[in-house]
Write a protein that holds these residues in place. Structure first.
Motif, PDB file in Angstrom:
ATOM      1  N   THR A  85       0.691  -1.177  -0.094  1.00 40.40           N
ATOM      2  CA  THR A  85       0.022   0.049  -0.052  1.00 40.40           C
ATOM      3  C   THR A  85       0.882   1.093   0.011  1.00 40.40           C
ATOM      4  N   THR A  86       0.268   2.140  -0.748  1.00 40.35           N
ATOM      5  CA  THR A  86       0.810   3.458  -0.560  1.00 40.35           C
ATOM      6  C   THR A  86       0.318   4.177   1.361  1.00 40.35           C
ATOM      7  N   GLU A  87      -0.768   3.864   1.964  1.00 33.75           N
ATOM      8  CA  GLU A  87      -1.702   4.461   2.989  1.00 33.75           C
ATOM      9  C   GLU A  87      -0.959   4.831   3.988  1.00 33.75           C
ATOM     10  N   PRO A  88      -0.485   6.152   4.639  1.00 35.18           N
ATOM     11  CA  PRO A  88      -0.151   6.439   5.698  1.00 35.18           C
ATOM     12  C   PRO A  88       0.626   5.817   6.492  1.00 35.18           C
ATOM     13  N   ARG A  89      -1.865   5.774   7.123  1.00 37.59           N
ATOM     14  CA  ARG A  89      -1.782   4.885   7.965  1.00 37.59           C
ATOM     15  C   ARG A  89      -1.279   3.330   8.421  1.00 37.59           C
ATOM     16  N   GLN A  90      -1.111   2.910   7.405  1.00 37.10           N
ATOM     17  CA  GLN A  90      -0.960   1.379   7.730  1.00 37.10           C
ATOM     18  C   GLN A  90       0.130   1.358   7.739  1.00 37.10           C
ATOM     19  N   ILE A  91       1.154   2.657   6.401  1.00 35.93           N
ATOM     20  CA  ILE A  91       2.781   2.061   6.913  1.00 35.93           C
ATOM     21  C   ILE A  91       3.344   2.893   7.834  1.00 35.93           C
ATOM     22  N   GLU A  92       2.635   3.600   8.638  1.00 33.80           N
ATOM     23  CA  GLU A  92       3.199   4.250   9.786  1.00 33.80           C
ATOM     24  C   GLU A  92       2.867   2.876  10.844  1.00 33.80           C
ATOM     25  N   SER A  93       1.767   2.140  11.076  1.00 35.74           N
ATOM     26  CA  SER A  93       1.804   0.876  12.030  1.00 35.74           C
ATOM     27  C   SER A  93       3.071  -0.213  11.115  1.00 35.74           C
ATOM     28  N   TRP A  94       3.149  -0.256  10.253  1.00 35.76           N
ATOM     29  CA  TRP A  94       3.983  -1.557  10.147  1.00 35.76           C
ATOM     30  C   TRP A  94       5.744  -1.073  10.819  1.00 35.76           C
ATOM     31  N   TRP A  95       5.758   0.848  10.552  1.00 27.26           N
ATOM     32  CA  TRP A  95       7.158   0.880  10.994  1.00 27.26           C
ATOM     33  C   TRP A  95       6.647   1.074  12.003  1.00 27.26           C
ATOM     34  N   GLU A  96       5.951   0.754  12.932  1.00 22.13           N
ATOM     35  CA  GLU A  96       5.921   0.950  14.357  1.00 22.13           C
ATOM     36  C   GLU A  96       6.254  -0.692  15.421  1.00 22.13           C
ATOM     37  N   GLU A  97       5.377  -1.770  14.551  1.00 22.76           N
ATOM     38  CA  GLU A  97       5.756  -2.913  14.899  1.00 22.76           C
ATOM     39  C   GLU A  97       7.450  -3.271  14.398  1.00 22.76           C
ATOM     40  N   TRP A  98       7.902  -2.602  13.052  1.00 25.72           N
ATOM     41  CA  TRP A  98       9.207  -3.212  12.820  1.00 25.72           C
ATOM     42  C   TRP A  98      10.560  -2.623  12.632  1.00 25.72           C
ATOM     43  N   PRO A  99      10.177  -0.938  13.837  1.00 23.15           N
ATOM     44  CA  PRO A  99      10.999   0.368  13.008  1.00 23.15           C
ATOM     45  C   PRO A  99      12.298   0.235  12.570  1.00 23.15           C
ATOM     46  N   GLU A 100      12.830  -1.320  12.319  1.00 25.90           N
ATOM     47  CA  GLU A 100      14.317  -1.623  11.564  1.00 25.90           C
ATOM     48  C   GLU A 100      14.388  -1.928  10.265  1.00 25.90           C
ATOM     49  N   ALA A 101      12.616  -2.014  10.202  1.00 24.14           N
ATOM     50  CA  ALA A 101      12.847  -2.617   8.398  1.00 24.14           C
ATOM     51  C   ALA A 101      13.419  -2.192   7.927  1.00 24.14           C
ATOM     52  N   ASN A 102      13.918  -2.796   6.793  1.00 20.78           N
ATOM     53  CA  ASN A 102      13.670  -2.392   5.016  1.00 20.78           C
ATOM     54  C   ASN A 102      11.982  -2.136   4.623  1.00 20.78           C
TER      55      ASN A 102
END
Length: 176
Positions: A20-37
């Motif tokens: 997705t390009t949906e900002p809220r979903q991307i922010e949620s993924w960053w919260e779960e995996w802050p060191e992700a590529n």
């Protein structure tokens, strides 16, 4: 990354449908995996040449027009647009050049800012937009029946997700 991880494996099950390009979903993924590529989920209108090293990249530089280029841990990604109606398949060897792979719908590539397992940063090497892959190049990818599909211009042949680049979380980054 842990054993067997290369920084390119999606952390999200069903990433092809959930990208997705949906900002809220991307922010949620960053919260779960802050060191992700970050991965770019490719669409059927995009074709990325994945050159494993300088020798393969030299072939691209010598034969194809300049386009958006990303440096990877050991090689390069060259981003191209496909002509209207042309659909190519993913291929592990292109134009007889071992180590030069073609990626499109159903694949992802690590985005600039991601970190390769070698510790190298993926970085944008050129500041041009993706150009169209020249006709001569896709006509010589092999048997037309299995490699190239030329479709009409109906809405059903448009890129999925409205032509947006989709972002997915990939496995953990290595430290700087």
């Amino acid at each position: 990354p842990g054993p067997g991880e290369d920084g390119k494996r999606p952390r999200i099950r069903g990433w092809q449908e959930r990208a997705t390009t949906e900002p809220r979903q991307i922010e949620s993924w960053w919260e779960e995996w802050p060191e992700a590529n970050v991965g770019v989920a490719l669409e059927d209108t995009q074709y990325v040449l994945d050159a494993d090293g300088r020798e393969q990249a030299q072939w691209v530089w010598s034969h194809l027009p300049p386009t958006l280029e990303v440096g990877t841990g050991r090689g390069y990604h060259f981003y191209f647009r496909l002509p209207a109606g042309v659909r190519l398949r993913n291929r592990t060897t292109l134009w007889g050049v071992p180590g030069l792979e073609g990626k499109t719908l159903g694949k992802l590539v690590a985005a600039p800012g991601s970190i390769h397992k070698t510790g190298s940063l993926y970085w944008t090497r050129s500041d041009v937009l993706p150009v169209e892959l020249p006709c001569w190049s896709w006509e010589h990818l092999g048997d037309r029946d299995e490699s190239v599909h030329v479709a009409g211009d109906s809405p059903t042949n448009q890129a999925p997700r409205g032509g947006k680049v989709a972002v997915v979380g990939a496995s953990a980054r290595v430290g700087p």
